[in-house]
Design an enzyme around this catalytic site. Structure first.
Site, short mmCIF file in Angstrom:
data_model
loop_
_atom_site.label_atom_id
_atom_site.label_comp_id
_atom_site.label_asym_id
_atom_site.label_seq_id
_atom_site.Cartn_x
_atom_site.Cartn_y
_atom_site.Cartn_z
N SER A 1 -4.93 -4.94 0.58
CA SER A 1 -4.17 -5.77 -0.35
C SER A 1 -4.27 -7.22 0.10
O SER A 1 -4.45 -7.50 1.30
CB SER A 1 -2.70 -5.34 -0.36
N TYR B 1 5.53 -4.68 4.09
CA TYR B 1 4.27 -4.33 3.42
C TYR B 1 3.13 -5.21 3.92
O TYR B 1 2.02 -4.71 4.15
CB TYR B 1 4.45 -4.48 1.91
#
Length: 249
Positions: A132, A145
């Site tokens: 990501s 995250y």
């Protein structure tokens, strides 16, 4: 004749589902792995793949996935994972941080480790990990995250160094904002209003199929070509923390 066996984790929805369907269309014998076996079997039937129930945090499940994939694997797409929660560090829900680390990092490494012998068996293998742009830089309320995606990326980078001299490509595809089935809904514990607000006003966020197209392209390049990292974002997104909401001028 097929292009060989492709294993896709987290294949019951989102980017994993789209990647499995695309790779099957490309001619791979696709092994779809995920926890939700009912959805997995339906997708596998639609694309002609094979469904294998697998929780990547379970050593027994990962070993069973390796057996089901067989002794010669051409492609591994590490996609299982996700984001759980969005809160400041001072309010961190540590159980969610642990769960993110177990699925995104330890699970990815466990599957990769289990399938490496099969990836080595042929004339050349490819490992694609879906990370990501959260791994690029921290953003407010995203420490958990961002941290696990950075750890997942560094595991991929280290593996590429360790396998240097072997015919195995190690690739990192880092999507930005993807309007993916369930991603934000899971992050916000099923709160549909919060999930919808993530994409509010954003002109054409990425789709799952956009990322699957990237997976197909990276996998389909000549075996001597390695894409270390492919970052893909919608035009409306300049960075993980900068998104334009409204019409594009």
């Amino acid at each position: 004749m097929t292009k060989g066996v492709a294993v896709v984790t987290g294949a019951s929805s989102g980017i994993g589902r789209a990647s499995a369907v695309r790779l099957a269309a490309d001619g791979y014998d696709v092994v779809l792995a995920a926890r939700r076996v009912d959805k997995l079997e339906q997708i596998a039937a639609e694309c002609g793949g094979r469904a294998v129930g697998c929780d990547v945090t379970s050593a027994e499940d990962v070993a069973a996935l390796a057996r089901a994939a067989g002794g010669d694997v051409s492609l591994l797409v590490n996609n299982a994972g996700g984001a759980f929660g969005l809160e400041p560090v001072e309010c961190a829900e540590l159980d969610k941080w642990r769960a993110m680390y177990e699925t995104n990092v330890v699970g990815t490494v466990a599957v990769t480790k289990a399938l490496l012998p099969a990836l080595r068996a042929g004339s050349g293998g490819t490992i694609i990990t879906i990370t990501s742009i959260a791994a690029d830089a921290a953003y407010e309320k995203g420490a958990g995250y961002c941290g696990v995606k950075a750890a997942e990326r560094y595991a991929s980078d280290a593996l590429r160094l360790e396998l240097n001299g072997e015919p195995i490509r190690v690739c990192d595809i880092a999507p930005g904002m993807v309007k993916s089935e369930g991603f934000s809904l899971v992050r916000f514990d099923g709160d549909q209003a919060k999930a919808d607000a993530v994409y509010e006003g954003v002109q054409e966020p990425l789709t799952e199929e956009d990322v699957a197209e990237c997976v197909s392209w990276v996998a389909g390049l000549p075996q001597h070509v390695n894409i270390d990292r492919l970052t893909v974002k919608p035009v409306a997104q300049a960075a993980s923390f900068k998104v334009h909401r409204g019409p594009l001028a």
